[in-house]
Write a protein that holds these residues in place. Structure first.
Motif, PDB file in Angstrom:
ATOM      1  N   VAL A  88      51.878  67.201  72.030  1.00 39.77           N
ATOM      2  CA  VAL A  88      52.395  66.777  71.315  1.00 39.77           C
ATOM      3  C   VAL A  88      51.866  65.388  70.693  1.00 39.77           C
ATOM      4  O   VAL A  88      52.213  64.664  69.735  1.00 39.77           O
ATOM      5  CB  VAL A  88      53.742  66.726  71.516  1.00 39.77           C
ATOM      6  N   SER A  89      50.775  65.306  71.308  1.00 42.19           N
ATOM      7  CA  SER A  89      49.711  63.843  70.250  1.00 42.19           C
ATOM      8  C   SER A  89      48.806  63.662  70.681  1.00 42.19           C
ATOM      9  O   SER A  89      48.215  65.417  71.460  1.00 42.19           O
ATOM     10  CB  SER A  89      50.358  62.852  70.568  1.00 42.19           C
ATOM     11  N   LYS A  90      47.638  63.417  70.135  1.00 41.76           N
ATOM     12  CA  LYS A  90      46.040  63.120  70.472  1.00 41.76           C
ATOM     13  C   LYS A  90      46.200  63.569  71.944  1.00 41.76           C
ATOM     14  O   LYS A  90      44.720  64.198  72.454  1.00 41.76           O
ATOM     15  CB  LYS A  90      45.373  62.262  69.976  1.00 41.76           C
ATOM     16  N   ASN A  91      46.285  63.086  72.867  1.00 42.13           N
ATOM     17  CA  ASN A  91      46.179  62.289  74.373  1.00 42.13           C
ATOM     18  C   ASN A  91      47.345  62.740  75.222  1.00 42.13           C
ATOM     19  O   ASN A  91      47.311  62.835  76.557  1.00 42.13           O
ATOM     20  CB  ASN A  91      45.615  61.347  74.591  1.00 42.13           C
ATOM     21  N   HIS A  92      48.187  63.922  74.891  1.00 46.20           N
ATOM     22  CA  HIS A  92      49.276  64.285  75.440  1.00 46.20           C
ATOM     23  C   HIS A  92      49.781  66.251  74.772  1.00 46.20           C
ATOM     24  O   HIS A  92      50.238  66.078  74.250  1.00 46.20           O
ATOM     25  CB  HIS A  92      50.695  63.240  74.673  1.00 46.20           C
ATOM     26  N   TRP A  93      49.931  66.633  76.368  1.00 51.41           N
ATOM     27  CA  TRP A  93      49.984  67.871  76.504  1.00 51.41           C
ATOM     28  C   TRP A  93      51.701  68.028  77.147  1.00 51.41           C
ATOM     29  O   TRP A  93      51.658  67.144  78.456  1.00 51.41           O
ATOM     30  CB  TRP A  93      48.761  68.366  77.181  1.00 51.41           C
ATOM     31  N   GLN A  94      51.690  69.241  76.909  1.00 50.03           N
ATOM     32  CA  GLN A  94      53.695  69.051  77.323  1.00 50.03           C
ATOM     33  C   GLN A  94      53.895  70.576  77.630  1.00 50.03           C
ATOM     34  O   GLN A  94      53.953  71.583  77.442  1.00 50.03           O
ATOM     35  CB  GLN A  94      54.901  68.662  76.242  1.00 50.03           C
ATOM     36  N   ILE A  95      54.430  71.073  79.299  1.00 52.51           N
ATOM     37  CA  ILE A  95      54.353  72.270  79.910  1.00 52.51           C
ATOM     38  C   ILE A  95      54.956  72.677  79.924  1.00 52.51           C
ATOM     39  O   ILE A  95      56.217  71.053  80.857  1.00 52.51           O
ATOM     40  CB  ILE A  95      53.673  72.544  81.087  1.00 52.51           C
ATOM     41  N   HIS A  96      56.208  73.267  79.754  1.00 49.93           N
ATOM     42  CA  HIS A  96      57.694  73.595  80.118  1.00 49.93           C
ATOM     43  C   HIS A  96      57.861  73.936  81.486  1.00 49.93           C
ATOM     44  O   HIS A  96      57.503  74.890  81.635  1.00 49.93           O
ATOM     45  CB  HIS A  96      58.758  74.509  79.210  1.00 49.93           C
ATOM     46  N   THR A  97      58.182  73.759  82.525  1.00 50.41           N
ATOM     47  CA  THR A  97      58.599  74.182  83.558  1.00 50.41           C
ATOM     48  C   THR A  97      59.886  73.991  84.643  1.00 50.41           C
ATOM     49  O   THR A  97      59.868  73.853  85.650  1.00 50.41           O
ATOM     50  CB  THR A  97      57.950  73.095  84.842  1.00 50.41           C
ATOM     51  N   PRO A  98      60.417  75.145  83.946  1.00 44.86           N
ATOM     52  CA  PRO A  98      62.027  75.093  84.281  1.00 44.86           C
ATOM     53  C   PRO A  98      61.984  75.700  85.928  1.00 44.86           C
ATOM     54  O   PRO A  98      61.094  77.336  85.991  1.00 44.86           O
ATOM     55  CB  PRO A  98      62.686  76.136  83.318  1.00 44.86           C
ATOM     56  N   GLY A  99      62.173  75.514  86.663  1.00 43.64           N
ATOM     57  CA  GLY A  99      62.079  76.296  88.516  1.00 43.64           C
ATOM     58  C   GLY A  99      61.414  75.939  88.774  1.00 43.64           C
ATOM     59  O   GLY A  99      61.045  77.096  89.668  1.00 43.64           O
ATOM     60  N   VAL A 100      60.118  75.352  88.533  1.00 44.02           N
ATOM     61  CA  VAL A 100      58.785  76.043  88.353  1.00 44.02           C
ATOM     62  C   VAL A 100      58.015  74.853  89.008  1.00 44.02           C
ATOM     63  O   VAL A 100      58.392  73.176  89.297  1.00 44.02           O
ATOM     64  CB  VAL A 100      57.766  76.594  87.861  1.00 44.02           C
ATOM     65  N   ASN A 101      57.765  74.667  90.537  1.00 42.37           N
ATOM     66  CA  ASN A 101      57.390  73.425  91.664  1.00 42.37           C
ATOM     67  C   ASN A 101      55.648  73.159  91.811  1.00 42.37           C
ATOM     68  O   ASN A 101      55.377  72.327  92.912  1.00 42.37           O
ATOM     69  CB  ASN A 101      58.172  73.458  92.989  1.00 42.37           C
ATOM     70  N   GLN A 102      55.371  74.264  91.081  1.00 44.91           N
ATOM     71  CA  GLN A 102      54.053  73.912  91.474  1.00 44.91           C
ATOM     72  C   GLN A 102      52.853  74.865  89.980  1.00 44.91           C
ATOM     73  O   GLN A 102      53.450  76.005  89.633  1.00 44.91           O
ATOM     74  CB  GLN A 102      53.183  75.484  93.136  1.00 44.91           C
ATOM     75  N   ILE A 103      52.187  73.711  89.849  1.00 42.92           N
ATOM     76  CA  ILE A 103      51.624  73.783  88.352  1.00 42.92           C
ATOM     77  C   ILE A 103      50.238  73.925  88.610  1.00 42.92           C
ATOM     78  O   ILE A 103      49.520  73.182  89.613  1.00 42.92           O
ATOM     79  CB  ILE A 103      52.625  72.903  87.813  1.00 42.92           C
ATOM     80  N   THR A 104      49.453  74.868  88.013  1.00 46.49           N
ATOM     81  CA  THR A 104      48.023  74.656  87.631  1.00 46.49           C
ATOM     82  C   THR A 104      47.218  74.610  86.524  1.00 46.49           C
ATOM     83  O   THR A 104      47.860  75.736  85.912  1.00 46.49           O
ATOM     84  CB  THR A 104      47.236  75.923  88.498  1.00 46.49           C
ATOM     85  N   VAL A 105      46.311  73.603  86.044  1.00 48.61           N
ATOM     86  CA  VAL A 105      46.247  73.124  84.552  1.00 48.61           C
ATOM     87  C   VAL A 105      44.711  73.205  85.054  1.00 48.61           C
ATOM     88  O   VAL A 105      43.857  72.717  85.987  1.00 48.61           O
ATOM     89  CB  VAL A 105      46.811  71.645  84.474  1.00 48.61           C
ATOM     90  N   GLU A 106      44.224  73.795  83.740  1.00 48.91           N
ATOM     91  CA  GLU A 106      42.650  73.311  84.018  1.00 48.91           C
ATOM     92  C   GLU A 106      41.822  73.454  82.727  1.00 48.91           C
ATOM     93  O   GLU A 106      43.286  73.765  81.739  1.00 48.91           O
ATOM     94  CB  GLU A 106      41.988  74.556  84.278  1.00 48.91           C
ATOM     95  N   TYR A 107      41.290  72.568  82.726  1.00 53.56           N
ATOM     96  CA  TYR A 107      40.483  72.080  81.588  1.00 53.56           C
ATOM     97  C   TYR A 107      38.595  71.645  81.842  1.00 53.56           C
ATOM     98  O   TYR A 107      38.644  71.298  82.638  1.00 53.56           O
ATOM     99  CB  TYR A 107      40.939  70.173  80.910  1.00 53.56           C
ATOM    100  N   GLN A 108      37.982  71.022  80.380  1.00 51.64           N
ATOM    101  CA  GLN A 108      36.429  70.758  80.696  1.00 51.64           C
ATOM    102  C   GLN A 108      37.029  69.586  79.700  1.00 51.64           C
ATOM    103  O   GLN A 108      37.171  69.533  79.020  1.00 51.64           O
ATOM    104  CB  GLN A 108      35.928  72.543  79.885  1.00 51.64           C
ATOM    105  N   ILE A 109      35.560  68.875  80.611  1.00 51.96           N
ATOM    106  CA  ILE A 109      35.571  68.121  79.693  1.00 51.96           C
ATOM    107  C   ILE A 109      33.811  67.753  79.290  1.00 51.96           C
ATOM    108  O   ILE A 109      32.900  67.756  80.556  1.00 51.96           O
ATOM    109  CB  ILE A 109      35.593  66.357  80.946  1.00 51.96           C
TER     110      ILE A 109
END
Length: 573
Positions: free
Chosen positions: A68-89
């Motif tokens: 949603v912006s240069k440094n902002h990611w938004q994940i839709h998580t209805p009913g989800v209590n465990q989230i795993t995100v991956e990325y590289q630097i």
């Protein structure tokens, strides 16, 4: 798992300069998860856009997301209590404020690495390091959990504790029964025992000012390279970068100890005694303050004072270093353009973005801030015959703002100084902090039996400097002869009055002419030859030096001795 947030860090192919991050979040109970990467790191006042190095963002389990912006990611998580995100630097910039990984080591700056959960900044997080080689080890001040796992009590702590992994040498020592470490990546071209003893002296001298050390461990993290200079303060550690060759040179070794003194002083001034605008940090944008002159400039004054008090050098060397600072001040035309409070406020757009006109339009809040602190120190010492000093200001700031970390306003800073001096500082503030009134350096030093000596130059003043090893104009100083006729940075200097210019002979060539003489400069700009007639001015001072007066008055002698001890007269040559 010991924390609701876990970052798993790896670099399976370190030669490619990529760091892989797996972020696991447990116990999430909201419909939307926001993740943000800081745009800057505390202590380095520039928006560095760390998100530009973040790649291949993905979310496991098919959850939908959007940027949603240069440094902002938004994940839709209805009913989800465990989230795993991956990325590289992408990590291929070796500095104290960025990331660097190769086949030799891995260095992580927290702000450039760890995505933040804005609503969970107060929660603890775990960092697990998966190392590419069996003989690598991790050095950090994060709380160890075992098996290359570490704990940060909140996001600010995570950002404030850099991580070094590799084959770095680690030297351990104790000061005031508190463990300290010096971790070195690179070739340490000096006696390690001597260096550690000198560091201990600086620690002890600084502790004499502030009192007991305010941490349970401290880490000096040093990167030695072919070139480079810098430091970044943290709550209980500092990152340093320096030339490995310089460590074997006595003068450069001393300069490194000044850097040590600077970053160590910061653990009080800035990390704990901090401007109210930094409480809390806003990692998404600039955090403006007019007080960087105190944060950095006062610290710069004390980075000269502390090695002297520690006995690393004597008072004469201290005065020599003061002379070098004063020389830099008078050789910067921007001192007549930018006030100290403006320099502090505009650091975000000016100090770290220097260009060919910066000397004309800016003054360093490090440099002028140090000299203003000197003037205030001597003002207090003069009034109270050295029974009070700027040390009293620092102690009161520590007691009122540092121990509580509540943040001070510019007004509160002024009030503390006014209380110590017991005089109204309104005019001082207007003249030297907010205004452009020249600093009364000579007058202030004279009260202490010291004279500010102007060492005359020998070369007629033209007002340009050339790029190293080239005949290309690097800078044109404001109000200089070259400035008035329109010579520009980037012009290629070809000849002076028909004489070919070669960079290695440039000063000698200019010395063949006399002040007041008109010379013709031949330059190339935009593939066109241009000729300018310039009247050379009188030589500018080569530098300034601070030296004891040969015959001070009894009052001057008493003040000087109370500040500096006994100094034999040593005329400047």
């Amino acid at each position: 798992m010991s924390a609701p947030i876990c970052y798993r860090i790896s670099a399976p192919s370190p030669a490619t300069h990529y760091v892989q991050v797996i972020l696991q979040i447990h116990g999430w109970d909201q419909e939307v998860l926001d993740l943000k990467l800081p745009v800057w790191t505390p202590g380095s006042y520039l928006v560095r856009e760390y998100a530009r190095h973040l790649e291949q963002f993905s979310v496991r389990g098919g959850l939908s997301w959007q940027k949603v912006s240069k440094n902002h990611w938004q994940i839709h998580t209805p009913g989800v209590n465990q989230i795993t995100v991956e990325y590289q630097i992408y990590a291929n910039e070796l500095s104290v404020r960025t990331n660097h990984v190769n086949e030799e080591h891995l260095y992580l700056n927290g702000a450039a690495t760890f995505l933040a959960i804005p609503n969970w900044r107060h929660l603890p997080s775990e960092v697990e390091m998966i190392l590419p080689y069996a003989d690598w080890r991790v050095t950090t001040t994060l709380e160890p959990l075992g098996h290359q796992r570490f704990l940060a009590r909140d996001y600010d702590t995570l950002v404030d504790n850099p991580i070094e992994a590799g084959r770095q040498a680690v030297y351990e020592f104790t000061v005031q029964d508190i463990p300290h470490r010096l971790a070195v990546w690179g070739q340490l071209n000096c006696d390690a025992n001597r260096l550690i003893q000198d560091i201990i002296k600086i620690i002890e001298a600084t502790a004499q000012l502030f009192g007991p050390l305010p941490y349970d461990q401290y880490l000096f993290l040093l990167h030695l390279t072919t070139q480079g200079y810098g430091g970044l303060e943290h709550q209980n550690c500092c990152s340093l970068i320096y030339s490995e060759k310089g460590m074997g040179n006595p003068e450069q070794y001393q300069k490194f100890l000044n850097l040590i003194a600077h970053e160590f002083f910061h653990l009080w001034n800035v990390k704990r005694i901090k401007p109210a605008e930094f409480v809390p940090f806003d990692y998404d944008r600039e955090n403006y303050t007019t007080s960087l002159w105190f944060c950095e400039g006062t610290t710069s004054y004390y980075d000269l004072v502390m090695p002297w008090r520690a006995g690393i050098y004597d008072a004469k060397e201290f005065l020599k270093l003061l002379g070098e600072e004063i020389s830099r001040y008078y050789q910067t035309p921007g001192r007549d353009v930018q006030s100290l409070s403006e320099a502090s406020f505009d650091a975000w757009i000016k100090y770290y973005r220097r260009d060919a006109n910066s000397y004309n339009s800016q003054i360093s809040y490090y440099l002028k801030g140090a000299l203003v602190t000197l003037i205030l120190d001597l003002k207090i010492r003069r009034k109270y015959q050295n029974q009070r000093s700027f040390d009293d200001v620092m102690q009161k700031m520590w007691q009122k703002f540092g121990q509580t970390e509540i943040g001070f306003t510019p007004t509160e800073l002024s009030e503390i100084m006014t209380t110590v001096l017991a005089e109204d500082l309104t005019d001082f503030w207007q003249n030297y902090i907010h205004g452009l009134t020249p600093l009364p350096l000579a007058e202030t030093l004279e009260d202490f039996g010291l004279e500010l000596q102007e060492i005359p130059g020998k070369i007629p003043f033209l007002g340009i400097t050339l790029e190293p090893g080239r005949c290309v104009v690097k800078q044109v100083l404001r109000h200089s002869p070259a400035w008035w006729v329109g010579i520009d940075p980037g012009d290629e200097l070809i000849a002076v009055s028909g004489r070919r210019v070669r960079p290695e002979h440039w000063p000698e060539l200019l010395q063949e002419f006399a002040p007041g003489q008109t010379v013709q400069l031949s330059l190339c700009r935009w593939e066109q030859i241009r000729n300018y007639n310039v009247i050379l001015a009188d030589p500018q001072p080569e530098r300034f030096a601070v030296a004891p007066m040969a015959k001070p008055t009894p009052t001057q002698q008493e003040l000087r001795t109370g500040w500096l001890g006994n100094l034999a007269f040593c005329p400047e040559t």
